[in-house]
Design a protein around this motif. Sequence first.
Motif, PDB file in Angstrom:
ATOM      1  N   SER A  69      -7.895 -39.117 -61.083  1.00 33.48           N
ATOM      2  CA  SER A  69      -7.748 -38.335 -62.314  1.00 33.48           C
ATOM      3  C   SER A  69      -6.317 -37.808 -62.381  1.00 33.48           C
ATOM      4  CB  SER A  69      -8.737 -37.171 -62.330  1.00 33.48           C
ATOM      5  OG  SER A  69      -8.337 -36.144 -61.439  1.00 33.48           O
ATOM      6  N   THR A  70      -6.011 -37.079 -63.436  1.00 30.24           N
ATOM      7  CA  THR A  70      -4.681 -36.487 -63.547  1.00 30.24           C
ATOM      8  C   THR A  70      -4.503 -35.335 -62.560  1.00 30.24           C
ATOM      9  OG1 THR A  70      -5.492 -35.096 -65.349  1.00 30.24           O
ATOM     10  CG2 THR A  70      -4.383 -37.141 -65.960  1.00 30.24           C
ATOM     11  N   ASP A  71      -5.599 -34.775 -62.081  1.00 30.24           N
ATOM     12  CA  ASP A  71      -5.538 -33.668 -61.121  1.00 30.24           C
ATOM     13  C   ASP A  71      -5.610 -34.136 -59.669  1.00 30.24           C
ATOM     14  OD1 ASP A  71      -5.404 -31.358 -62.869  1.00 30.24           O
ATOM     15  OD2 ASP A  71      -7.457 -31.822 -63.446  1.00 30.24           O
ATOM     16  N   ILE A  72      -6.363 -35.197 -59.412  1.00 33.85           N
ATOM     17  CA  ILE A  72      -6.557 -35.683 -58.045  1.00 33.85           C
ATOM     18  C   ILE A  72      -6.229 -37.173 -58.004  1.00 33.85           C
ATOM     19  CG2 ILE A  72      -8.175 -35.961 -56.135  1.00 33.85           C
ATOM     20  CD1 ILE A  72      -9.792 -33.640 -57.289  1.00 33.85           C
ATOM     21  N   ASN A  73      -5.154 -37.495 -57.295  1.00 36.74           N
ATOM     22  CA  ASN A  73      -4.701 -38.879 -57.200  1.00 36.74           C
ATOM     23  C   ASN A  73      -4.536 -39.227 -55.724  1.00 36.74           C
ATOM     24  OD1 ASN A  73      -3.549 -41.396 -57.455  1.00 36.74           O
ATOM     25  ND2 ASN A  73      -1.554 -40.649 -58.165  1.00 36.74           N
ATOM     26  N   ASP A  74      -5.641 -39.622 -55.105  1.00 41.05           N
ATOM     27  CA  ASP A  74      -5.675 -39.920 -53.678  1.00 41.05           C
ATOM     28  C   ASP A  74      -6.239 -41.328 -53.498  1.00 41.05           C
ATOM     29  OD1 ASP A  74      -6.202 -40.166 -50.971  1.00 41.05           O
ATOM     30  OD2 ASP A  74      -6.964 -38.115 -50.745  1.00 41.05           O
ATOM     31  N   VAL A  75      -5.354 -42.300 -53.374  1.00 39.98           N
ATOM     32  CA  VAL A  75      -5.791 -43.692 -53.309  1.00 39.98           C
ATOM     33  C   VAL A  75      -6.630 -43.948 -52.067  1.00 39.98           C
ATOM     34  CG1 VAL A  75      -5.040 -46.095 -53.260  1.00 39.98           C
ATOM     35  CG2 VAL A  75      -3.789 -44.436 -54.645  1.00 39.98           C
ATOM     36  N   ASP A  76      -6.291 -43.306 -50.952  1.00 39.35           N
ATOM     37  CA  ASP A  76      -7.077 -43.491 -49.727  1.00 39.35           C
ATOM     38  C   ASP A  76      -8.520 -43.029 -49.938  1.00 39.35           C
ATOM     39  OD1 ASP A  76      -4.950 -44.559 -48.336  1.00 39.35           O
ATOM     40  OD2 ASP A  76      -4.339 -42.647 -47.458  1.00 39.35           O
ATOM     41  N   MET A  77      -8.695 -41.942 -50.683  1.00 38.87           N
ATOM     42  CA  MET A  77     -10.053 -41.477 -50.960  1.00 38.87           C
ATOM     43  C   MET A  77     -10.792 -42.478 -51.846  1.00 38.87           C
ATOM     44  SD  MET A  77     -11.500 -37.859 -52.506  1.00 38.87           S
ATOM     45  CE  MET A  77     -10.961 -38.131 -54.211  1.00 38.87           C
ATOM     46  N   GLU A  78     -10.078 -43.090 -52.782  1.00 40.31           N
ATOM     47  CA  GLU A  78     -10.724 -44.077 -53.652  1.00 40.31           C
ATOM     48  C   GLU A  78     -11.148 -45.309 -52.841  1.00 40.31           C
ATOM     49  OE1 GLU A  78     -11.631 -43.118 -56.594  1.00 40.31           O
ATOM     50  OE2 GLU A  78     -10.534 -41.264 -56.174  1.00 40.31           O
ATOM     51  N   ILE A  79     -10.338 -45.687 -51.871  1.00 41.73           N
ATOM     52  CA  ILE A  79     -10.724 -46.793 -50.982  1.00 41.73           C
ATOM     53  C   ILE A  79     -11.986 -46.419 -50.217  1.00 41.73           C
ATOM     54  CG2 ILE A  79     -10.047 -48.102 -48.931  1.00 41.73           C
ATOM     55  CD1 ILE A  79      -7.130 -47.887 -49.937  1.00 41.73           C
ATOM     56  N   GLU A  80     -12.007 -45.198 -49.695  1.00 39.66           N
ATOM     57  CA  GLU A  80     -13.195 -44.734 -48.973  1.00 39.66           C
ATOM     58  C   GLU A  80     -14.420 -44.728 -49.880  1.00 39.66           C
ATOM     59  OE1 GLU A  80     -14.828 -40.837 -46.465  1.00 39.66           O
ATOM     60  OE2 GLU A  80     -12.869 -40.761 -47.467  1.00 39.66           O
ATOM     61  N   LYS A  81     -14.262 -44.268 -51.116  1.00 39.54           N
ATOM     62  CA  LYS A  81     -15.374 -44.235 -52.063  1.00 39.54           C
ATOM     63  C   LYS A  81     -15.880 -45.650 -52.362  1.00 39.54           C
ATOM     64  CE  LYS A  81     -14.374 -41.461 -55.595  1.00 39.54           C
ATOM     65  NZ  LYS A  81     -13.508 -40.680 -56.509  1.00 39.54           N
ATOM     66  N   ALA A  82     -14.951 -46.597 -52.498  1.00 40.41           N
ATOM     67  CA  ALA A  82     -15.350 -47.987 -52.744  1.00 40.41           C
ATOM     68  C   ALA A  82     -16.172 -48.523 -51.580  1.00 40.41           C
ATOM     69  CB  ALA A  82     -14.120 -48.858 -52.975  1.00 40.41           C
TER      70      ALA A  82
END
Length: 432
Positions: A69-82
């Motif tokens: 989002s515009t407030d939270i931009n953490d690609v590593d977290m998105e990888i973990e979520k995937a």
Amino acid sequence: MTQMDDAKKGIITEEMKAVAKLENVDEEFIRKSVAAGTIAIPNNVNRNARPVGIGAGLRTKVNATIGTSTDINDVDMEIEKAKIAMENKADTLMELSIGGDLDEIRRTILGVTDLPFGSVPVYQAATEAINKEGSAIYMDEDAMFKAIETQAKDGVDFMAIHCSVNKETLRRLKRQGREGGLVSRGGAFISAWMVHNEIENPLYKNYDKVIEIAKEYDFCISLANGMRAGAIADSTDRAQIQELIILGELIDRAREAGVQTIVEGPGHIPLNEIPTNVMVQKKLCRGAPFYMLGPIVTDIAPAYDHIVSSIGAAQSAAAGADFICYVTPAEHLALPGPQDVKDGVIATRIGAYVGDMAKGIHNGELDLKMANARKKLDWEGQYAAAICPADARKIREAKPPEDPDTCTMCGNYCSIKIVNEWLDDASQDVFD
């Protein structure tokens, strides 16, 4: 040649064979359904995604969404979520980032999953306009199509494209009014752009161009539901039904061109209106796979909307919906974290399973295994039949019973153990 082109010519592709095997159905049934457009197999020519069939006669599929989002931009977290979505058996994954380098994020997530992968290209066009000009109303028409083509080249298997928000739909929305307003982000971007620029939605006006790109890369068009209700009070209103009429016409045009489609459905809708919504969608869209967003069946449970939508998913799947987008506990409150993703996937899988049993996709075979394992006090058997074995094991082992055959709920007064000892294993029939 697209999957649909092949199917119309009588060709059974490897993807169709794989889906038939996974679903335990006849290959010819899959071919005929893909040809007719009642089953879709999202699979971009630039990517080798896991074959997943979505449509009538198949198990209801579950989609997980991730993204910055515009407030939270953490690609590593998105990888973990995937990865968590995959571990917990989501069938598809959508990447919906609106913060950071969108191309880099999308390509990174594409590299860590083999699930059919979805996106919403107008997010990219809108955020680029916001970053450059200060508002989505300044989107360039060509930028909308460029986003679609860029994402198609990257290998996106299905795209939510907002083609059905047009002038007439907006007029009906304005005439009727809404208690909860317009909540589709993509629908809001397109609507604001149309009102400011006083012209028709380019994705509707130039829909043939959308079809042309989809055909080149054989991605599935997920016809987005920009007019979906964001409040129970607004469900099944004139704007939603008007958009559904347009969606049905767009599906016809895509099928004529050999392009697969699915159609998105409403978000907030009371339980009693779900069967009618599914019936109307299937009728107007000639049996196209129906992708229900949630749905949310009451507005009053923030922090527990995954439970609310599990109820909606069960009713939707039972009524004939084919594809359910999960909802997490963070819905309406915050960007989902890793635990939210897990909770959302599990809750929606439960709802889909319950609905599939009601419509006869399965006959409760796992439930029977669970019942038999419980009767035998076979804990390993119970874990094996559970939708999330690790969590079931964790709860039991955190509170170990004195008697390993039982659990700490009943302890020495376990009804099953009593029955096993004094009724089922009795040497004498008490009724002799």
